[in-house]
Each structure stands twice: as C-alpha cells, then as structure tokens.
Write a protein that holds these residues in place. Structure first.
Motif, PDB file in Angstrom:
ATOM      1  N   LYS A  93       0.831  -1.209   0.000  1.00 42.61           N
ATOM      2  CA  LYS A  93       0.000   0.000   0.000  1.00 42.61           C
ATOM      3  C   LYS A  93       0.865   1.258   0.000  1.00 42.61           C
ATOM      4  O   LYS A  93       1.833   1.359   0.746  1.00 42.61           O
ATOM      5  CB  LYS A  93      -0.912   0.001   1.222  1.00 42.61           C
ATOM      6  N   GLY A  94       0.522   2.190  -0.870  1.00 43.71           N
ATOM      7  CA  GLY A  94       1.214   3.470  -0.934  1.00 43.71           C
ATOM      8  C   GLY A  94       2.349   3.505  -1.940  1.00 43.71           C
ATOM      9  O   GLY A  94       2.839   4.580  -2.286  1.00 43.71           O
ATOM     10  N   GLN A  95       2.775   2.326  -2.420  1.00 43.59           N
ATOM     11  CA  GLN A  95       3.864   2.300  -3.379  1.00 43.59           C
ATOM     12  C   GLN A  95       3.323   2.267  -4.800  1.00 43.59           C
ATOM     13  O   GLN A  95       2.216   1.797  -5.051  1.00 43.59           O
ATOM     14  CB  GLN A  95       4.779   1.108  -3.096  1.00 43.59           C
ATOM     15  N   ALA A  96       4.152   2.777  -5.725  1.00 43.55           N
ATOM     16  CA  ALA A  96       3.666   2.994  -7.086  1.00 43.55           C
ATOM     17  C   ALA A  96       4.030   1.889  -8.059  1.00 43.55           C
ATOM     18  O   ALA A  96       3.328   1.686  -9.055  1.00 43.55           O
ATOM     19  CB  ALA A  96       4.220   4.328  -7.605  1.00 43.55           C
ATOM     20  N   TYR A  97       5.104   1.163  -7.791  1.00 41.85           N
ATOM     21  CA  TYR A  97       5.601   0.247  -8.809  1.00 41.85           C
ATOM     22  C   TYR A  97       6.424  -0.852  -8.159  1.00 41.85           C
ATOM     23  O   TYR A  97       7.100  -0.635  -7.144  1.00 41.85           O
ATOM     24  CB  TYR A  97       6.474   1.015  -9.816  1.00 41.85           C
ATOM     25  N   GLY A  98       6.344  -2.054  -8.758  1.00 41.32           N
ATOM     26  CA  GLY A  98       7.135  -3.173  -8.268  1.00 41.32           C
ATOM     27  C   GLY A  98       7.721  -3.965  -9.415  1.00 41.32           C
ATOM     28  O   GLY A  98       7.102  -4.115 -10.472  1.00 41.32           O
ATOM     29  N   LEU A  99       8.935  -4.466  -9.208  1.00 40.02           N
ATOM     30  CA  LEU A  99       9.643  -5.221 -10.230  1.00 40.02           C
ATOM     31  C   LEU A  99      10.287  -6.451  -9.587  1.00 40.02           C
ATOM     32  O   LEU A  99      10.923  -6.353  -8.531  1.00 40.02           O
ATOM     33  CB  LEU A  99      10.719  -4.351 -10.882  1.00 40.02           C
ATOM     34  N   ARG A 100      10.109  -7.589 -10.215  1.00 38.22           N
ATOM     35  CA  ARG A 100      10.726  -8.829  -9.754  1.00 38.22           C
ATOM     36  C   ARG A 100      11.726  -9.279 -10.818  1.00 38.22           C
ATOM     37  O   ARG A 100      11.391  -9.365 -12.005  1.00 38.22           O
ATOM     38  CB  ARG A 100       9.650  -9.899  -9.545  1.00 38.22           C
ATOM     39  N   TYR A 101      12.953  -9.548 -10.410  1.00 31.33           N
ATOM     40  CA  TYR A 101      13.991  -9.892 -11.373  1.00 31.33           C
ATOM     41  C   TYR A 101      15.086 -10.707 -10.690  1.00 31.33           C
ATOM     42  O   TYR A 101      15.237 -10.707  -9.470  1.00 31.33           O
ATOM     43  CB  TYR A 101      14.599  -8.629 -11.992  1.00 31.33           C
ATOM     44  N   LYS A 102      15.853 -11.407 -11.506  1.00 31.86           N
ATOM     45  CA  LYS A 102      16.956 -12.215 -11.000  1.00 31.86           C
ATOM     46  C   LYS A 102      18.256 -11.448 -11.211  1.00 31.86           C
ATOM     47  O   LYS A 102      18.520 -10.945 -12.304  1.00 31.86           O
ATOM     48  CB  LYS A 102      17.004 -13.568 -11.709  1.00 31.86           C
ATOM     49  N   THR A 103      19.061 -11.387 -10.148  1.00 33.86           N
ATOM     50  CA  THR A 103      20.284 -10.596 -10.202  1.00 33.86           C
ATOM     51  C   THR A 103      21.353 -11.258  -9.333  1.00 33.86           C
ATOM     52  O   THR A 103      21.173 -12.359  -8.825  1.00 33.86           O
ATOM     53  CB  THR A 103      19.999  -9.149  -9.739  1.00 33.86           C
ATOM     54  N   TRP A 104      22.472 -10.573  -9.167  1.00 32.75           N
ATOM     55  CA  TRP A 104      23.551 -11.069  -8.317  1.00 32.75           C
ATOM     56  C   TRP A 104      23.343 -10.624  -6.876  1.00 32.75           C
ATOM     57  O   TRP A 104      22.918  -9.496  -6.619  1.00 32.75           O
ATOM     58  CB  TRP A 104      24.908 -10.556  -8.796  1.00 32.75           C
ATOM     59  N   ALA A 105      23.675 -11.497  -5.952  1.00 31.73           N
ATOM     60  CA  ALA A 105      23.667 -11.166  -4.527  1.00 31.73           C
ATOM     61  C   ALA A 105      25.007 -11.565  -3.930  1.00 31.73           C
ATOM     62  O   ALA A 105      25.680 -12.481  -4.421  1.00 31.73           O
ATOM     63  CB  ALA A 105      22.534 -11.891  -3.806  1.00 31.73           C
ATOM     64  N   PHE A 106      25.395 -10.876  -2.857  1.00 31.57           N
ATOM     65  CA  PHE A 106      26.691 -11.093  -2.228  1.00 31.57           C
ATOM     66  C   PHE A 106      26.520 -11.510  -0.765  1.00 31.57           C
ATOM     67  O   PHE A 106      25.671 -10.969  -0.051  1.00 31.57           O
ATOM     68  CB  PHE A 106      27.521  -9.798  -2.220  1.00 31.57           C
ATOM     69  N   ASN A 107      27.335 -12.441  -0.361  1.00 34.32           N
ATOM     70  CA  ASN A 107      27.626 -12.612   1.060  1.00 34.32           C
ATOM     71  C   ASN A 107      28.889 -11.794   1.281  1.00 34.32           C
ATOM     72  O   ASN A 107      30.006 -12.265   1.035  1.00 34.32           O
ATOM     73  CB  ASN A 107      27.847 -14.086   1.398  1.00 34.32           C
TER      74      ASN A 107
END
Length: 339
Positions: free
Chosen positions: A126-140
């Motif tokens: 609620k209150g947010q305008a846009y959402g995106l789901r995507y696969k990317t790099w993550a770091f430990n």
C-alpha cells in the motif's frame, strides 16, 4: 616498467587489483597498502557489513548506469575464477518504489539483467507505485571480499597492512601509479584531505531466517527499507538507515526496533504463518559508516608531488553493486604509455 600501488583493501580496492591482473599486469608490479583488510571489523571499514545485491539503478546518470551494467556483466567471470562458495550467487529481487523509475532507466536495466517481470498492482504494498521482480547477483559480503582478497594474493599481489596518514608515506619508484581507493580515509590523508567525503551512517540488523530465499527492497518516501538475503547462508540483512554526515558509532535500540517494524510492515510475505518478525533470531546489530562524498563519486587522475594518483572513492552504499564498473573507469585512466 610501471608499478601500481593501491591504497585501500575494501571492495573498491580489491576490484581494482583484480582488473589490473585481468589486463595482464605482472602481479609483482602490484601492491596493496591498507589499514584494514578482509577479516577486520571497524566503523570506518564498511565492506564486511554490507547486505549487498545489484539493484535497479534509480536514476538516469550515465556514469552510474555504466558502473552498474559493467559490474553486473562481469561478476559471473569473477565467480567462475573464485570457484565454489565464494559469496556471489544469483537471487530473485523484489523491488518496490514510491515513485516509478523512468522508462529510460528501466529500459537500460532490462537490457542486462537475467529475467524480469512487473509485479501486479494487487501485490504491491500500500502506498507504493511500482514493483519489479527480477533475477540478479547477490553477495555474502564478508565471504566475498575474503575470497577475492585470497585470490589476488594467491596471484602474487603483496599486501602491506599499515595506516597511511600522509601520502608522502607511500614510497614509490619513479613511474609508480597510485590508486587511491581509501574511501572514508580520503578525508583524512594529508595530501588528499577531501572534506567532501562524509559518512553515511548505517544501522542494520542481521537475523537468522533460513525460510527467506529472496531479497526485498523498498525505496522512497524518505525511507529505504530492505531485507537482503546473503546467499548460501541463513543470514538476512534488515535495514536500514542512510544518515548523511552522521558520525554516531553507537548501535541504537530504537533504530533496531524501527527497522524490524518497517520490514514487518513492508514485507509481511517473508514472515512464516503464525510468526512475527521477532521470531527471527537476531545474530548481530551493526552500526557503520558508508564512505560517501557530497559532490558524488570521484574518479579522476591528479599529479601530487610529481606522482600520478588515480582517485576512486565516494561510492557510499554502492561499492559492491557498482564498484567493478568504477574500478574499470579508473583503470582506463592509466596513460597508454604506462601499460
């Protein structure tokens, strides 16, 4: 033949050493001088504390776009070279904005990420305008910088662990190039003393959350909230605070509670049925300084006492996500006659 001295062993300094090796420069010609190295913990050494992923770029700045794209496209090669569990993996990011990024920004991002789709409006908080789901790099983050440092040293790069208070303390041969990747140190080292360098104070909460396998980010409304998964671990980094020019080193209980409440409100989907955010055991509460700069990233060359210094600092909280591209731009400043 040119020698190269890198000041700083955070993620920016390590990326720089890696790229010099990739260009075929003899490792015996490369040296790192650093007060802190991977394995150390200090408020002034932010690299080990980060919850890090490669998110969508939030503006149309062409330099930032390049930094992010170059980093994204070359992390796979680093991962292959480091091998095994090296602190880099792909992950699904769920990212939300109170103001939708420009179509230009999104188009650029879509050109290099692995896969993506817009999040249906009914699933956007609620209150947010846009959402995106995507696969990317993550770091430990702490694992990654340790493995990258080990790789660089195994190639023959020497690391001199000591504090530099004056650039004149860096002993060099006639044609040595100095890469200044000291981050926050650039404010204090005599000969540089860039008073534009300021801390962006961070406070994060690291919890044990094996059930969470994706990252969730929310930007805007003057608050940035995130739950960043550290790959191949049970750790989830919750945040956060981006407090410009705040020198307070303390971990504040009220900020920990604020983070937990915001994450719970923004991302209820990460909490198992019948549980609350407080059922995730807290492993660490951390306060640290991101090395930022009021006038933005500084990547430029300068003659100081007759020596060529290539500056590369001011990344703030983007060192992992954009730092390889920053290092590439800095390395490109080496005069062709020196290569």
């Amino acid at each position: 033949m040119t020698d190269y001295t890198i000041l700083g062993s955070g993620v920016i300094g390590l990326y720089t050493a890696y790229l010099l090796l990739e260009r075929g420069i003899d490792s015996k010609k490369i040296k790192i001088i650093a007060k802190h190295t991977p394995g150390d913990l200090s408020h002034h050494f932010a690299s080990p504390f980060a919850g890090a992923t490669v998110p969508c770029v939030k503006n149309d700045d062409e330099d930032i776009q390049f930094f992010c794209k170059f980093t994204f496209e070359n992390l796979g090669k680093i991962r292959q070279q480091l091998g095994g569990n090296c602190g880099i993996e792909t992950i699904w990011n769920n990212e939300f904005w109170y103001k939708k990024p420009s179509e230009k920004t999104l188009k650029k991002f879509y050109s290099y990420i692995f896969e993506y789709k817009e999040i249906p409006k009914a699933q956007i908080p609620k209150g947010q305008a846009y959402g995106l789901r995507y696969k990317t790099w993550a770091f430990n983050a702490p694992l990654f910088i340790q493995r990258l440092s080990d790789y660089i040293k195994a190639k023959g790069v020497k690391v001199d662990v000591r504090e530099i208070s004056d650039l004149k303390e860096v002993k060099t041969k006639g044609d040595t190039i100095i890469f200044n990747c000291t981050g926050f140190g650039s404010r204090f080292i005599k000969g540089i003393e860039d008073l534009d360098v300021i801390p962006i104070r961070a406070q994060v909460v690291v919890v044990e959350a094996p059930s969470v396998v994706e990252t969730h980010l929310s930007w805007g409304n003057n608050v940035e909230t995130y739950a960043i998964k550290r790959p191949k671990s049970n750790e989830l980094v919750l945040g956060g605070f981006y407090q410009h020019d705040n020198w307070n080193k303390d971990v504040l209980g009220k900020e920990t509670q604020d983070i937990l409440q915001r994450v719970s409100k923004e991302f209820p989907q990460i909490i198992p049925s019948g549980k609350t955010i407080y059922d995730f055991p807290i492993k660490r509460e951390i306060s640290a300084f991101r090395p930022s700069r009021k006038s933005g990233v500084r990547i430029e060359k300068e003659l100081i006492d007759g020596r060529l210094v290539i500056h590369n600092y001011g990344a703030g909280g983007t060192g992992y996500a954009q730092g390889l591209g920053m290092a590439e731009q800095a390395v490109r400043l080496i005069p062709s006659s020196k290569l």
